[in-house]
Design a protein around this motif. Structure first.
Motif, mmCIF file in Angstrom:
data_model
loop_
_atom_site.group_PDB
_atom_site.id
_atom_site.type_symbol
_atom_site.label_atom_id
_atom_site.label_comp_id
_atom_site.label_asym_id
_atom_site.label_seq_id
_atom_site.Cartn_x
_atom_site.Cartn_y
_atom_site.Cartn_z
ATOM 1 N N GLU A 147 0.807 -1.220 0.000
ATOM 2 C CA GLU A 147 0.000 0.000 0.000
ATOM 3 C C GLU A 147 0.840 1.269 0.000
ATOM 4 N N ASP A 188 -6.182 10.535 -10.894
ATOM 5 C CA ASP A 188 -5.627 9.197 -11.162
ATOM 6 C C ASP A 188 -4.793 8.678 -9.997
ATOM 7 N N ASN A 189 -5.279 8.878 -8.765
ATOM 8 C CA ASN A 189 -4.594 8.416 -7.552
ATOM 9 C C ASN A 189 -3.221 9.045 -7.365
ATOM 10 N N ARG A 190 -2.994 10.212 -7.929
ATOM 11 C CA ARG A 190 -1.709 10.900 -7.793
ATOM 12 C C ARG A 190 -1.847 12.020 -6.776
ATOM 13 N N PRO A 232 2.773 4.448 -1.013
ATOM 14 C CA PRO A 232 2.805 5.319 -2.185
ATOM 15 C C PRO A 232 4.180 5.238 -2.861
ATOM 16 N N ALA A 248 -4.226 17.058 -4.860
ATOM 17 C CA ALA A 248 -4.579 15.872 -5.654
ATOM 18 C C ALA A 248 -4.351 16.201 -7.119
ATOM 19 N N PRO A 296 -5.539 7.612 0.632
ATOM 20 C CA PRO A 296 -6.341 8.703 0.072
ATOM 21 C C PRO A 296 -5.781 10.087 0.431
ATOM 22 N N ASP A 300 2.325 8.188 -6.708
ATOM 23 C CA ASP A 300 1.196 7.352 -7.109
ATOM 24 C C ASP A 300 0.707 6.723 -5.807
ATOM 25 N N SER A 301 -0.516 7.053 -5.412
ATOM 26 C CA SER A 301 -0.996 6.672 -4.088
ATOM 27 C C SER A 301 -2.405 6.087 -4.135
ATOM 28 N N PRO A 302 -2.563 4.901 -4.738
ATOM 29 C CA PRO A 302 -3.904 4.335 -4.833
ATOM 30 C C PRO A 302 -4.481 3.864 -3.498
ATOM 31 N N ALA A 303 -3.636 3.472 -2.551
ATOM 32 C CA ALA A 303 -4.125 2.917 -1.285
ATOM 33 C C ALA A 303 -4.210 3.943 -0.158
#
Length: 191
Positions: free
Chosen positions: A113, A169-171, A115, A166, A141, A136-139
């Protein structure tokens, strides 16, 4: 300078060359070159393979810094300079760039998880040198990042303000902005 090229690649090239010289020398009966080729070439080749396996490539610039920004690097805090130098060179034996920093800040719940730093940039914001880190931080928020903003400002030391945005795209973009503190009032330096 040493971190600007891959030591693993150098080890592989030199080790391969010396090993080939050793094999050819063995085939032609040249004992001196045979000895040098095998005793230096094979360990260098194996060392190059080991370094390649543990290699962490430099993070690319999202856009190259302008001459004005490069001149403003003199404003950078030691922490900003160290981060920029660390992430833009080859590293060995690390899982990811800034992995221990993210763990210390509580932004890395697990290795899966965590980033990932995908790009950096340098800019001037209101005349102040700014180092921008793009994750890139999809897990994790944006709200979690924002809840750690004050901790980041303390962690990255005096003279640094943190702005978090933010990018979609989860960035997530973390800007480390140089500032100075005079009698408890934050004043941004002009270049």
């Amino acid at each position: 300078m040493l971190g600007s090229f891959s030591l693993g690649t150098v080890g592989l090239l030199v080790g391969s060359l010396l090993t080939v010289v050793g094999v050819v020398a063995y085939a032609t009966g040249n004992a001196t070159l045979n000895l040098a080729g095998f005793f230096y070439g094979v360990p260098l080749l194996l060392g190059g393979l080991a370094l390649k396996a543990a290699e962490l490539k430099p993070v690319p610039y999202r856009e190259l810094p302008t001459a004005e920004v490069i001149a403003a690097r003199s404003q950078a805090t030691p922490t900003q300079t160290q981060i920029r130098k660390d992430v833009t060179r080859y590293r060995y034996g690390q899982e990811a760039h800034l992995d221990s920093t993210l763990a210390s800040l509580g932004l890395s719940p697990s290795e899966d998880e965590r980033p990932v730093l995908v790009a950096i940039a340098e800019a001037l914001r209101n005349g102040a040198y700014t180092l921008i880190l793009e994750f890139d931080s999809p897990a994790v928020p944006l709200e979690v990042w924002q809840s750690k903003q004050l901790k980041m400002e303390t962690f990255f030391g005096p003279g640094v303000a943190v702005a978090i945005e933010a990018l979609g795209d989860n960035r997530v973009q973390v800007a480390l902005i140089r500032h100075s503190v005079v009698t408890g009032v934050t004043v941004q330096q002009d270049s």
